[in-house]
Design an enzyme around this catalytic site. Structure first.
Site, PDB file in Angstrom:
ATOM      1  N   HIS A  15       0.913  -1.113   0.159  1.00 23.41           N
ATOM      2  CA  HIS A  15      -0.030  -0.028   0.066  1.00 23.41           C
ATOM      3  C   HIS A  15       1.083   1.103   0.034  1.00 23.41           C
ATOM      4  CE1 HIS A  15      -3.172  -2.696   0.959  1.00 23.41           C
ATOM      5  NE2 HIS A  15      -4.036  -1.812   1.045  1.00 23.41           N
ATOM      6  N   GLU A  28      -0.594   6.484   0.068  1.00 28.78           N
ATOM      7  CA  GLU A  28      -2.250   6.752  -0.194  1.00 28.78           C
ATOM      8  C   GLU A  28      -2.626   8.061   0.501  1.00 28.78           C
ATOM      9  OE1 GLU A  28      -4.685   3.516   1.463  1.00 28.78           O
ATOM     10  OE2 GLU A  28      -6.340   4.129   0.786  1.00 28.78           O
ATOM     11  N   ASP A  39     -10.787  -3.032  -3.191  1.00 28.68           N
ATOM     12  CA  ASP A  39     -10.313  -2.443  -2.108  1.00 28.68           C
ATOM     13  C   ASP A  39     -11.409  -2.737  -1.006  1.00 28.68           C
ATOM     14  OD1 ASP A  39      -8.260  -1.620  -0.383  1.00 28.68           O
ATOM     15  OD2 ASP A  39      -8.541   0.665  -1.066  1.00 28.68           O
ATOM     16  N   ASN A  40     -11.906  -1.673  -0.152  1.00 32.28           N
ATOM     17  CA  ASN A  40     -12.479  -2.128   0.991  1.00 32.28           C
ATOM     18  C   ASN A  40     -13.842  -2.378   0.547  1.00 32.28           C
ATOM     19  OD1 ASN A  40     -10.045  -0.533   1.798  1.00 32.28           O
ATOM     20  ND2 ASN A  40     -10.621  -1.373   3.756  1.00 32.28           N
TER      21      ASN A  40
END
Ligand SMILES: [Zn+2]
Length: 681
Positions: free
Chosen positions: A474, A477, A574-575
């Site tokens: 990651h 971000e 992603d989430n």
């Protein structure tokens, strides 16, 4: 219909009606047949027809538990000459003892009900018990619960809704007539008329004049009233689904549009928006041939130009966090708010049972949407991360053959110091996982590179090298221009001659850094062979969010510049319904649709379709099984009714057909209520 609890359903004999010899072309009085025999009847219970009459394809059937319901009445619905017959009146007379059996909630059917019966026929059928409905078996139809008073009424064979379609020559033949047309036609011979509709959408009695061909004056008015009645799911989808159900194990998918980027080898005529037109042969669950459209076999399932994609590949998810939103909201929607909410939730509630229930739910969503491979990051804070990995090793086993599941660790870079770092890397290696981290320190955000960053990065690389692990990171971000880890990662990989694969996600800050710096970074990323995965929905949600201020920035990285430099770029979910992103359903069709809008992947689309399957399959090294439609591969396909990109991206594609090993996948997305107890609702 008289199903469960009322004895075995019966099949009324198909064939001419003795009482009405003129109805020799009738459909027969088929009603319900046991599923075991459905295939025979789907092929065999076609209408009897005089010698020389045209073949008309199979009747459309509707699966209902272990029963398949076929059209009821001898008269083809929509026949303006003979008018319509209601099931109860027609069959009730001949089979009075069966009348109750013929009742079926008409909302079970995709487009079931005649619109224009005589008033006494089109009202609700006589009351009576409606058997419980097995919604799972209803092939993806989103249906309200059944109610008394609705009924199954006659309807025509499926393709009769397409005037002029002549099945003898397979497809694209126009100008023939399935049967004599009498004046105006409605958009479908069996238009649906829900019982709860107000009387004004039903045709007034005066319009029944259209039955009489000597009253042409009524025709234009009738035609103009037809469209509002056409409230139904895409008829074509149901036709294809029914045909697939009876197709056996060897068949052609005819006249498909496939994004060229999702074909292993370019084939067939090329069209706008990067689409190829092909016929696809499926044999015993595998793709046996891909040929230019029009060159496939004579018998096949006509997709009428609808798109076919390979199963989706989702290369960046967080299944361990998924669906905690109801118990752990993000108070202000910011990145910091998300970190805090997830940390608290993890400490409080992440038992193995809790994680497993939510992750399994997520996998079922993805599976129903047509995804075949997923990589998930797992919050891994040693020594406490081992429990989550245990859960996911089990899930990977449980889901093998349905979804290829890969796991990657995620924790701040400073967590790899000392014994904990070694233990973490060992556990990832033992689990067949990917080594992952975020390019910030514990408690920090993505900003100027933290002190000691380079040393820690080298240590992280060395842990991976010693165990032959791939990396998934990651990176940067944030919208802070000081977040410049991406370049350091590329330079470190080059410096060390790192042999494994590296996937970097987010890289948001790259797009607000000075042009020259970004360009140089992209060149190094390309040189190091780093794959990029962009998470447009999550980025747009979290980035540039300041309470009471309108966002100015989309939050996404420089995907076009990266592609131009030869970098592989994927889009991913992603989430899902957690503090980092309150929405989402692990539906890659949604991800691609949103990515197209947020990132301008269109006009031209070029090969961007590959970002939802081909590119992530390569990044995850599952490209031999997934990512492209290729001869020899398992026939894991997603069939859309949509033909063009503007059609595909305009609707949620909830009626897509997922094929797994050449068979229609009947899985549906789970009900959120299943998680109520898990998340404390
Ligand atoms: Zn992520």
């Amino acid at each position: 219909m008289g199903g469960a609890g009322q004895g075995h359903p019966q099949l009324h004999p198909a064939g001419p009606d003795r009482d009405r010899p003129h109805a020799a072309g009738g459909l027969g009085h088929a009603v319900g047949i046991a599923a075991d025999h459905a295939a025979d009847h789907l092929r065999g219970a076609v209408r009897r027809r005089p010698a020389g009459a045209r073949a008309r394809g199979p009747l459309r059937a509707v699966a209902h538990h272990r029963i398949v319901a076929l059209p009821l009445c001898g008269d083809p619905a929509g026949d303006a000459d003979r008018g319509h017959r209601a099931a109860d009146l027609h069959l009730g007379g001949r089979h009075p003892h069966r009348a109750a059996d013929l009742r079926l909630d008409r909302r079970l059917l995709p487009d079931p009900v005649e619109h224009d019966a005589r008033p006494e026929q089109r009202g609700p059928q006589p009351g009576g018990p409606v058997p419980p409905v097995s919604r799972q078996s209803l092939a993806g139809a989103a249906l309200p619960p059944p109610a008394d008073g609705d009924a199954l009424l006659p309807r025509g064979a499926p393709h009769l809704g397409r005037p002029g379609a002549d099945r003898r020559d397979r497809r694209r033949i126009r100008g023939g007539h399935g049967r004599a047309r009498l004046g105006p036609r409605l958009s479908h011979p069996g238009s649906r008329l829900p019982a709860q509709d107000s009387p004004d959408v039903r045709l007034p009695r005066a319009h029944l004049r259209h039955r009489y061909r000597h009253l042409p004056g009524a025709q234009p008015h009738l035609a103009s009233r037809a469209p509002p009645l056409a409230r139904k799911r895409d008829e074509g989808t149901e036709v294809v689904k029914t045909a697939l159900a009876s197709a056996g194990s060897r068949f052609w998918l005819l006249d498909a549009r496939v994004p060229t980027a999702l074909l292993a080898h370019a084939e067939g005529p090329q069209e706008a928006d990067g689409l190829s037109r092909v016929d696809i042969r499926i044999e015993e669950g595998r793709i046996a041939a891909i040929v230019p459209a029009g060159h496939g076999g004579e018998d096949g399932i006509d997709l009428r130009g609808g798109q076919v994609w390979p199963g989706f590949v989702d290369a960046h998810t967080h299944l361990d966090k998924g669906h905690i939103w109801p118990r752990s909201r993000n108070a202000d929607g910011t990145f910091a708010g998300a970190i805090n909410a997830v940390m608290a939730d993890r400490t409080k509630a992440w038992s193995p049972e809790d994680v497993a229930a939510r992750a399994d739910f997520s996998l079922r969503c993805a599976y129903a949407h047509g995804t075949v491979a997923i990589r998930t990051h797992l919050d891994t804070y040693m020594p406490h991360g081992a429990g989550t990995w245990r859960v996911f090793r089990k899930l990977r086993e449980d889901w093998a053959g349905r979804i290829d599941l890969q796991m990657s660790s995620i924790c701040p870079l400073d967590r790899f110091k000392g014994d904990d770092g070694v233990a973490l890397a060992d556990m990832v290696a033992d689990s067949g996982g990917v080594l992952g981290m975020v390019t910030r320190h514990s408690g920090g955000i993505h900003d100027d590179l933290p002190e000691g960053f380079q040393e820690e990065l080298d240590h992280f690389f060395s842990l991976a090298e010693a165990r032959n692990l791939d990396l998934d990171l990651h990176v940067d971000e944030s919208g802070e221009s000081g977040a410049r880890a991406l370049r350091e990662i590329a330079l470190t990989a080059l410096k060390r001659g790192f042999k494994g694969r590296i996937q970097a996600g987010h890289c948001c800050s790259l797009s607000i850094q000075p042009e020259d710096f970004a360009k140089e970074t992209i060149a190094r990323v390309a040189e190091a062979g780093i794959d990029i995965v962009v998470l447009p929905m999550c980025n747009m949600y979290l980035q540039d969010r300041v309470p009471n201020r309108t966002p100015r920035w989309r939050g996404v990285t420089l995907v076009h510049e990266m592609r131009a430099a030869g970098i592989r770029v994927s889009v991913a979910s992603d989430n899902t319904r957690d503090p980092f992103y309150a929405y989402g359903d692990l539906d890659m069709a949604e991800v691609f649709r949103e990515a197209t809008r947020i990132l301008h992947l269109d006009h031209p689309f070029g090969d961007w379709h590959g970002a939802a399957a081909a590119a992530p399959a390569e990044a995850m090294q599952v490209e031999r099984q997934h990512g492209r439609i290729r001869v020899g591969a398992t026939a894991d396909l997603v069939l859309f009714s949509a033909r063009f990109m503007t059609e595909l991206l305009s609707r949620p594609q909830s009626d897509r057909i997922v094929l797994r090993a050449g068979k229609v996948l009947e899985a549906t997305v789970p009900d959120w209520r299943e998680l109520d107890a898990v998340v404390g609702l």
